[in-house]
Write an enzyme that holds these catalytic residues in place. Structure first.
Site, PDB file in Angstrom:
ATOM      1  N   PRO A 178      -1.633  10.754 -42.980  1.00 22.38           N
ATOM      2  CA  PRO A 178      -0.263  11.218 -43.201  1.00 22.38           C
ATOM      3  C   PRO A 178      -0.295  12.379 -44.178  1.00 22.38           C
ATOM      4  O   PRO A 178      -0.938  12.289 -45.224  1.00 22.38           O
ATOM      5  CB  PRO A 178       0.424   9.996 -43.833  1.00 22.38           C
ATOM      6  CG  PRO A 178      -0.670   9.177 -44.424  1.00 22.38           C
ATOM      7  CD  PRO A 178      -1.890   9.436 -43.591  1.00 22.38           C
ATOM      8  N   MET A 179       0.355  13.482 -43.820  1.00 22.71           N
ATOM      9  CA  MET A 179       0.397  14.634 -44.738  1.00 22.71           C
ATOM     10  C   MET A 179       1.731  15.339 -44.617  1.00 22.71           C
ATOM     11  O   MET A 179       2.072  15.868 -43.543  1.00 22.71           O
ATOM     12  CB  MET A 179      -0.734  15.627 -44.408  1.00 22.71           C
ATOM     13  CG  MET A 179      -2.089  15.183 -44.887  1.00 22.71           C
ATOM     14  SD  MET A 179      -3.326  16.445 -44.550  1.00 22.71           S
ATOM     15  CE  MET A 179      -3.607  16.209 -42.807  1.00 22.71           C
ATOM     16  N   ALA A 180       2.465  15.347 -45.723  1.00 27.02           N
ATOM     17  CA  ALA A 180       3.776  15.986 -45.745  1.00 27.02           C
ATOM     18  C   ALA A 180       3.634  17.462 -45.379  1.00 27.02           C
ATOM     19  O   ALA A 180       2.768  18.159 -45.912  1.00 27.02           O
ATOM     20  CB  ALA A 180       4.387  15.845 -47.139  1.00 27.02           C
ATOM     21  N   GLN A 212       5.037   6.260 -41.692  1.00 24.47           N
ATOM     22  CA  GLN A 212       4.823   5.930 -43.103  1.00 24.47           C
ATOM     23  C   GLN A 212       6.125   6.054 -43.888  1.00 24.47           C
ATOM     24  O   GLN A 212       6.818   7.071 -43.789  1.00 24.47           O
ATOM     25  CB  GLN A 212       3.769   6.837 -43.740  1.00 24.47           C
ATOM     26  CG  GLN A 212       3.372   6.320 -45.114  1.00 24.47           C
ATOM     27  CD  GLN A 212       2.466   7.257 -45.884  1.00 24.47           C
ATOM     28  OE1 GLN A 212       2.839   8.363 -46.216  1.00 24.47           O
ATOM     29  NE2 GLN A 212       1.262   6.792 -46.194  1.00 24.47           N
ATOM     30  N   CYS A 244       1.271   8.308 -52.990  1.00 26.31           N
ATOM     31  CA  CYS A 244       1.773   9.658 -53.272  1.00 26.31           C
ATOM     32  C   CYS A 244       1.864   9.908 -54.778  1.00 26.31           C
ATOM     33  O   CYS A 244       2.490   9.134 -55.511  1.00 26.31           O
ATOM     34  CB  CYS A 244       3.139   9.853 -52.632  1.00 26.31           C
ATOM     35  SG  CYS A 244       3.812  11.463 -53.030  1.00 26.31           S
ATOM     36  N   LYS A 295      -1.290   2.323 -47.680  1.00 26.51           N
ATOM     37  CA  LYS A 295      -2.265   3.298 -48.168  1.00 26.51           C
ATOM     38  C   LYS A 295      -2.120   3.359 -49.685  1.00 26.51           C
ATOM     39  O   LYS A 295      -1.022   3.569 -50.202  1.00 26.51           O
ATOM     40  CB  LYS A 295      -1.974   4.659 -47.534  1.00 26.51           C
ATOM     41  CG  LYS A 295      -2.898   5.774 -47.958  1.00 26.51           C
ATOM     42  CD  LYS A 295      -2.893   6.880 -46.898  1.00 26.51           C
ATOM     43  CE  LYS A 295      -3.660   8.107 -47.314  1.00 26.51           C
ATOM     44  NZ  LYS A 295      -2.936   8.951 -48.255  1.00 26.51           N
ATOM     45  N   ASN A 328     -10.947   6.963 -47.016  1.00 27.40           N
ATOM     46  CA  ASN A 328     -10.308   8.284 -47.039  1.00 27.40           C
ATOM     47  C   ASN A 328     -10.734   9.016 -48.312  1.00 27.40           C
ATOM     48  O   ASN A 328     -10.953   8.402 -49.344  1.00 27.40           O
ATOM     49  CB  ASN A 328      -8.775   8.097 -46.988  1.00 27.40           C
ATOM     50  CG  ASN A 328      -7.995   9.370 -47.300  1.00 27.40           C
ATOM     51  OD1 ASN A 328      -7.214   9.433 -48.247  1.00 27.40           O
ATOM     52  ND2 ASN A 328      -8.189  10.391 -46.506  1.00 27.40           N
ATOM     53  N   GLY A 329     -10.853  10.323 -48.191  1.00 26.02           N
ATOM     54  CA  GLY A 329     -11.120  11.139 -49.373  1.00 26.02           C
ATOM     55  C   GLY A 329     -12.365  11.990 -49.270  1.00 26.02           C
ATOM     56  O   GLY A 329     -13.471  11.477 -49.122  1.00 26.02           O
ATOM     57  N   ARG A 365      -7.399  16.750 -45.338  1.00 26.01           N
ATOM     58  CA  ARG A 365      -7.607  18.198 -45.446  1.00 26.01           C
ATOM     59  C   ARG A 365      -8.710  18.724 -44.538  1.00 26.01           C
ATOM     60  O   ARG A 365      -8.697  19.883 -44.140  1.00 26.01           O
ATOM     61  CB  ARG A 365      -7.881  18.572 -46.910  1.00 26.01           C
ATOM     62  CG  ARG A 365      -6.659  18.412 -47.805  1.00 26.01           C
ATOM     63  CD  ARG A 365      -7.013  18.454 -49.263  1.00 26.01           C
ATOM     64  NE  ARG A 365      -7.859  17.338 -49.649  1.00 26.01           N
ATOM     65  CZ  ARG A 365      -8.438  17.186 -50.820  1.00 26.01           C
ATOM     66  NH1 ARG A 365      -8.258  18.109 -51.745  1.00 26.01           N
ATOM     67  NH2 ARG A 365      -9.169  16.125 -51.085  1.00 26.01           N
TER      68      ARG A 365
HETATM   69  C1  FMN Z   1      -0.668  18.652 -47.795  1.00 22.81           C
HETATM   70  C2  FMN Z   1      -0.872  17.186 -48.043  1.00 22.81           C
HETATM   71  C3  FMN Z   1       0.178  16.293 -47.856  1.00 22.81           C
HETATM   72  C4  FMN Z   1      -0.021  14.915 -48.066  1.00 22.81           C
HETATM   73  N1  FMN Z   1       1.002  14.055 -47.785  1.00 22.81           N
HETATM   74  C5  FMN Z   1       0.762  12.713 -47.812  1.00 22.81           C
HETATM   75  C6  FMN Z   1       1.734  11.784 -47.325  1.00 22.81           C
HETATM   76  O1  FMN Z   1       2.834  12.152 -46.865  1.00 22.81           O
HETATM   77  N2  FMN Z   1       1.424  10.461 -47.379  1.00 22.81           N
HETATM   78  C7  FMN Z   1       0.204  10.005 -47.853  1.00 22.81           C
HETATM   79  O2  FMN Z   1      -0.042   8.789 -47.862  1.00 22.81           O
HETATM   80  N3  FMN Z   1      -0.718  10.861 -48.308  1.00 22.81           N
HETATM   81  C8  FMN Z   1      -0.476  12.196 -48.263  1.00 22.81           C
HETATM   82  N4  FMN Z   1      -1.464  13.071 -48.642  1.00 22.81           N
HETATM   83  C9  FMN Z   1      -2.779  12.529 -49.057  1.00 22.81           C
HETATM   84  C10 FMN Z   1      -3.740  12.480 -47.874  1.00 22.81           C
HETATM   85  O3  FMN Z   1      -3.271  11.614 -46.857  1.00 22.81           O
HETATM   86  C11 FMN Z   1      -5.147  12.014 -48.325  1.00 22.81           C
HETATM   87  O4  FMN Z   1      -5.050  10.726 -48.882  1.00 22.81           O
HETATM   88  C12 FMN Z   1      -5.774  12.939 -49.365  1.00 22.81           C
HETATM   89  O5  FMN Z   1      -5.559  14.302 -49.037  1.00 22.81           O
HETATM   90  C13 FMN Z   1      -7.290  12.688 -49.480  1.00 22.81           C
HETATM   91  O6  FMN Z   1      -7.933  12.869 -48.245  1.00 22.81           O
HETATM   92  P1  FMN Z   1      -8.769  14.216 -47.881  1.00 22.81           P
HETATM   93  O7  FMN Z   1      -9.791  14.387 -48.953  1.00 22.81           O
HETATM   94  O8  FMN Z   1      -9.337  13.944 -46.505  1.00 22.81           O
HETATM   95  O9  FMN Z   1      -7.796  15.360 -47.915  1.00 22.81           O
HETATM   96  C14 FMN Z   1      -1.277  14.431 -48.490  1.00 22.81           C
HETATM   97  C15 FMN Z   1      -2.314  15.327 -48.699  1.00 22.81           C
HETATM   98  C16 FMN Z   1      -2.144  16.692 -48.483  1.00 22.81           C
HETATM   99  C17 FMN Z   1      -3.292  17.627 -48.688  1.00 22.81           C
END
Ligand code: FMN
Length: 346
Positions: free
Chosen positions: A18-20, A72, A103, A142, A203-204, A228
């Site tokens: 999930p990513m806003a 979510q 978040c 999450k 994740n991460g 990302r």
């Molecule tokens: C632009 C952006 C928006 C995000 N929005 C959410 C969200 O709406 N809900 C959520 O649980 N995590 C959100 N995250 C966190 C990601 O889901 C993830 O947990 C975090 O980026 C780590 O994973 P990565 O290293 O693969 O980026 C967001 C991350 C980014 C970069």
């Protein structure tokens, strides 16, 4: 084997996180096409859903080609969370409802939403139970590893979530105060995997398909969630699947193919968003990600970051390809490897 509470084709599912502002319907569809097994909407406010706020409800729309999908939701008011879950279940019927306890954004945690809940594990349990009571769908969540270093305790948090009834848990092993700094502590994913009876998603910091394979092997997670690492490279899912299957990894698309994917994505975004200029402005970030790491791309990126209609993009790509031909690929270099990912502060 720990079982997922909905039908899946893959044994080890790959999730688009999930990513806003990013994991919107067009990008989710694209990632499903490129091998994401499950997608999740960006986080949506329970208050906005229960008040049937137009902007929030519009983000709940998804197509059949996005399934399996989770919606979510976030909020610290158990009653609002329950009502939102009931509404989402009745009206949209996704495969599952995911609760956001991760978040870190100030506006959200100020009201104890998102990772703000992690300061009070009784609240976490109350919210999960309220959501579970109000939906027939599986409930997942999450989390981060804790609010801050002193309260860092992912195993205890995860066990409380499991006790309250979640059926899948994702861990992003950073604390709220870390935001996106430092490294995700994958050893915390292993610890949670060992402690829980339900599937745990890791994740991460997955930037490449090889990172995803390494996370799976090192932590024993039931599935991998990529955020990302999917920016400008939705094919990361197909490539990861190849590695998990022990196959040679399919090649990264050529520049021409990359542009074709970007244009396809742009067309989907234009169809999805009725406000054409707004759609283009929102889409600029994706364009920047698609051309990241391409040789001599500074000017290209500048032009893409200034588009006011998605129709302009095709011409800009065509000019870049033509000048590459004119000056020769050698002058442009191969540009195969992308630059390192930026740390998004969200
Ligand atoms: C632009 C952006 C928006 C995000 N929005 C959410 C969200 O709406 N809900 C959520 O649980 N995590 C959100 N995250 C966190 C990601 O889901 C993830 O947990 C975090 O980026 C780590 O994973 P990565 O290293 O693969 O980026 C967001 C991350 C980014 C970069």
């Amino acid at each position: 084997m720990k079982r997922f509470p909905f039908q899946l084709d893959a044994e080890v599912p790959l999730y688009l996180a999930p990513m806003a502002g990013v994991s919107e319907s067009p990008f989710r569809r694209l990632c499903r096409r490129f091998g994401a097994d499950v997608v999740v909407t960006e986080f949506l406010s329970a208050e906005g859903i229960r008040r049937e706020n137009e902007a929030t409800i519009s983000k709940l729309r998804f197509g059949p080609d996005e399934r399996p999908i989770g919606v979510q939701i976030f909020g610290a008011d158990a009653e609002a969370m329950g009502e939102a879950a009931a509404f989402v279940t009745d009206v949209f019927a996704p495969e599952f409802i995911d609760i956001n306890f991760g978040c870190p954004v100030k506006k959200v945690v100020k009201r104890n939403g998102g990772s703000g809940c992690l300061k009070d594990l009784n609240l976490v349990e109350t919210v999960i139970r309220a959501v579970s009571r109000n939906t027939s769908l599986p409930v997942t969540c999450k989390i981060r590893s804790g609010w801050n270093e002193e309260m860092r305790d992912p195993v205890t948090i995860a066990l409380r979530c499991q006790d309250a009834g979640v059926q899948v848990l994702t861990l992003h092993p950073r604390t709220r105060t870390q935001m996106y700094t430092g490294s995700a502590r994958w050893e915390e994913i292993s610890a949670v995997v060992q402690a829980l009876d339900i599937p745990v998603l890791g994740n991460g910091d997955i930037k490449t398909p090889h990172d995803a394979l390494r996370m799976y092997r090192e932590t024993g997670c039931a599935g991998v969630m990529i955020a990302r690492g999917s920016f400008g490279q939705p094919w990361i899912f197909d490539q990861t699947r190849d590695l998990l299957d022990g196959l040679p990894m399919r090649p990264t698309p050529s520049v021409e193919d990359r542009f074709a994917v970007a244009l396809d994505h742009a067309r989907m975004a234009a169809d999805y968003e009725p406000d054409r200029k707004g759609a283009a402005i929102e889409f600029r970030k994706h364009l920047g990600w698609y051309v990241k790491g391409l040789p001599a791309s500074a000017d290209l990126r500048k032009r893409l970051h200034a588009v006011n209609s998605l129709g302009e993009v095709e011409g800009i790509f065509a000019e870049y390809l033509a000048s590459r031909e004119r000056y020769g690929e050698e002058a442009f270099g191969s540009g195969e490897e992308g630059e390192p990912l930026e740390t998004a502060e969200v």
